[in-house]
Design an enzyme around this catalytic site. Structure first.
Site, PDB file in Angstrom:
ATOM      1  N   ASP A 264       0.854  -1.178   0.000  1.00  0.00           N
ATOM      2  CA  ASP A 264       0.000   0.000   0.000  1.00  0.00           C
ATOM      3  C   ASP A 264       0.904   1.246   0.000  1.00  0.00           C
ATOM      4  O   ASP A 264       2.091   1.151   0.327  1.00  0.00           O
ATOM      5  CB  ASP A 264      -0.854  -0.052   1.274  1.00  0.00           C
ATOM      6  CG  ASP A 264      -1.622   1.218   1.492  1.00  0.00           C
ATOM      7  OD1 ASP A 264      -2.355   1.619   0.583  1.00  0.00           O
ATOM      8  OD2 ASP A 264      -1.473   1.828   2.575  1.00  0.00           O
TER       9      ASP A 264
ATOM     10  N   ASP B  31      -0.346   5.166   0.808  1.00  0.00           N
ATOM     11  CA  ASP B  31      -0.652   6.141   1.856  1.00  0.00           C
ATOM     12  C   ASP B  31      -0.862   5.460   3.207  1.00  0.00           C
ATOM     13  O   ASP B  31      -1.691   4.554   3.340  1.00  0.00           O
ATOM     14  CB  ASP B  31      -1.895   6.955   1.490  1.00  0.00           C
ATOM     15  CG  ASP B  31      -1.623   7.896   0.330  1.00  0.00           C
ATOM     16  OD1 ASP B  31      -0.632   8.641   0.400  1.00  0.00           O
ATOM     17  OD2 ASP B  31      -2.381   7.863  -0.654  1.00  0.00           O
TER      18      ASP B  31
ATOM     19  N   ASP C 277      -2.316  -0.661   5.636  1.00  0.00           N
ATOM     20  CA  ASP C 277      -2.754   0.042   6.851  1.00  0.00           C
ATOM     21  C   ASP C 277      -4.265   0.226   6.980  1.00  0.00           C
ATOM     22  O   ASP C 277      -4.751   0.540   8.056  1.00  0.00           O
ATOM     23  CB  ASP C 277      -2.118   1.442   6.938  1.00  0.00           C
ATOM     24  CG  ASP C 277      -2.769   2.434   5.983  1.00  0.00           C
ATOM     25  OD1 ASP C 277      -2.940   2.100   4.798  1.00  0.00           O
ATOM     26  OD2 ASP C 277      -3.147   3.530   6.433  1.00  0.00           O
TER      27      ASP C 277
ATOM     28  N   ASP D 283      -7.011  -2.408   2.266  1.00  0.00           N
ATOM     29  CA  ASP D 283      -5.918  -3.385   2.148  1.00  0.00           C
ATOM     30  C   ASP D 283      -6.298  -4.774   2.661  1.00  0.00           C
ATOM     31  O   ASP D 283      -5.566  -5.738   2.421  1.00  0.00           O
ATOM     32  CB  ASP D 283      -4.689  -2.890   2.930  1.00  0.00           C
ATOM     33  CG  ASP D 283      -4.182  -1.569   2.403  1.00  0.00           C
ATOM     34  OD1 ASP D 283      -4.079  -1.446   1.172  1.00  0.00           O
ATOM     35  OD2 ASP D 283      -3.918  -0.667   3.216  1.00  0.00           O
TER      36      ASP D 283
HETATM   37  O1  PGA Z   1      -6.113   6.884  -2.231  1.00  0.00           O
HETATM   38  C1  PGA Z   1      -6.297   6.796  -1.008  1.00  0.00           C
HETATM   39  O2  PGA Z   1      -7.332   7.180  -0.454  1.00  0.00           O
HETATM   40  C2  PGA Z   1      -5.256   6.145  -0.142  1.00  0.00           C
HETATM   41  O3  PGA Z   1      -4.487   5.305  -0.901  1.00  0.00           O
HETATM   42  P1  PGA Z   1      -3.714   4.035  -0.334  1.00  0.00           P
HETATM   43  O4  PGA Z   1      -4.480   2.857  -0.833  1.00  0.00           O
HETATM   44  O5  PGA Z   1      -2.353   4.168  -0.986  1.00  0.00           O
HETATM   45  O6  PGA Z   1      -3.640   4.124   1.141  1.00  0.00           O
HETATM   46 MG    MG Z   2      -3.186   3.117   2.930  1.00  0.00          MG
END
Ligand code: PGA
Ligand code: MG
Length: 233
Positions: free
Chosen positions: A8, A10, A178, A182
């Site tokens: 992942d 963010d 996180d 995911d």
């Molecule tokens: O786009 C988002 O809201 C967060 O993205 P992520 O899946 O990388 O945590």
């Molecule tokens: Mg994330």
């Protein structure tokens, strides 16, 4: 040895302010140089993911829009899954509801999206879920945005297709994440690790939870799953 690490973005290789972790970048480059395929798997747009893979230094393989799109390598065709029209229908339903309350919905990168829609988290997610309970969409709260996504599409469904094409068995894949977007990929991969800042449901879905948070947690996860790589370094 594990053949691929799927991570992942963010909240896993960035902090809560979306500042990328330099130790996570170093770790990804160590993996790439050792011949381990690294797949960035995010809710972000393909445009964002293309740049991110280039600048971090992977082979360009990514999953974007929470599994709504994926690409193998820099030259692979963008694969689009799911139906963005149902997400637009759900968005218009939400918009007319929140307009009446004087709350403006904010779309993130809608012109660069092919499969899902992402909204600012300025509306209560529980209310959004109730309003859309009869719609053929799922609502994913990543902690950074609310995503409207076709049912039955996830980072895991994209990962499964990608792994089939690349002949990567699930038990040779480490997934790290996180947030609730995911959970399916953490469960699908042979090893699914949650970083310490992950929500409780994500930690429960994982085979292991790191002690460290964010990017340091990602590095800990990789070291946990691939100790031999770092012994040699
Ligand atoms: O786009 C988002 O809201 C967060 O993205 P992520 O899946 O990388 O945590
Ligand atoms: Mg994330």
């Amino acid at each position: 040895m594990l053949k691929a690490v799927v991570t992942d973005v963010d909240g896993t290789i960035t902090d809560q302010r979306r500042r990328i972790s330099t130790c996570a970048i170093e770790c990804i480059r160590t993996l790439v140089d050792a011949g381990v395929r690294v797949v960035l798997a995010s809710g972000n747009t393909p445009c964002f993911m293309n740049t991110l893979t280039k600048m971090i230094g992977t082979d360009g393989t990514f999953i974007g829009e929470n599994g709504g799109v994926y690409r193998i390598g820099f030259t692979g065709d963008l694969q689009v899954r799911g139906d963005q029209q149902v997400c637009w229908d759900a968005y218009h339903l939400l918009k007319s509801h929140f307009d009446q309350q004087g709350i403006a919905l904010e779309l993130f990168g809608a012109k660069e999206r092919f499969a899902d829609l992402a909204l600012a988290r300025n509306v209560p997610v529980d209310e959004v879920r109730i309003l859309l309970s009869n719609s053929p969409v799922q609502v994913l709260d990543t902690g950074f945005a609310l995503h409207l996504q076709s049912l039955f599409i996830s980072k895991a469904t994209a990962l499964e297709e990608l792994a089939l094409t690349l002949a990567l068995p699930a038990d040779q894949i480490l997934a790290v994440g996180d947030s609730e977007n995911d959970i399916p990929m953490l469960q699908w991969a042979g090893t699914g690790i949650a970083v310490a800042n992950a929500r409780p449901a994500v930690q429960t879905a994982a085979t292991h939870v790191t002690a460290a948070r964010y990017g340091e947690g990602f590095v800990e996860a990789v070291r946990h799953a691939l100790p031999s790589l770092f012994e040699r370094a």
